[in-house]
Design a protein around this motif. Structure first.
Motif: not given
Length: 146
Positions: A80-89, A92-95, A100-108
């Motif tokens: 859930l935190g990764c999804i919120l981070l995706f929505a926040m960035i 600003g940083y592009g899709f 990439f960050v969403l999938v990588l961090l949620s795989s942890f």
């Protein structure tokens, strides 16, 4: 009172969710296949979800209940935190970077986490979603940070 199994509960949940979708979308015009209205896709998605729910419920009748071990709350909260981070960035940083960050961090949150598998999955899903949503469906979102 008898104990309801996980499969039957899941099927009944999907049926109830589909019924809610149909109820809330009842005022949306369906249109026709050639000229779809705003209620066309939600209607058919609700029908599909309801059919899957009915199938799961029917198949669960007469089966022994599967053992169910709930997920650790930390894993769920991390996703859930990764999804919120995706929505926040994403703006600003592009899709691409946000995906990439969403999938990588949620795989942890996986039990048997391996870095190389997470990187391959992140690259593949980012490429697929970028092609499908940004270029294929022309979703108006910033693709890259520059």
């Amino acid at each position: 009172m008898s104990k309801i199994g996980v499969e039957r509960a899941s099927g009944l949940f999907l049926i109830a969710f589909a019924a809610l979708m149909l109820w809330f979308g009842r005022d949306l015009p369906l249109g026709q296949t050639a000229r779809m209205g705003p209620g066309f896709v939600p209607f058919w998605v609700a029908i599909a979800i309801g059919a899957i729910g009915i199938g799961i419920t029917v198949l669960s009748i007469g089966r022994r209940d599967l053992s169910f071990t709930p997920s650790r709350p930390g894993r769920v909260l991390m996703i859930l935190g990764c999804i919120l981070l995706f929505a926040m960035i994403v703006e600003g940083y592009g899709f691409v970077l946000a995906s990439f960050v969403l999938v990588l961090l949620s795989s942890f949150s996986a039990k048997n986490w391996k870095l190389w598998q997470s990187l391959v999955l992140a690259f593949a899903l980012t490429a697929f979603t970028t092609v499908a949503f940004v270029w294929g469906l022309s979703v108006p979102v910033k693709t890259f940070p520059w």
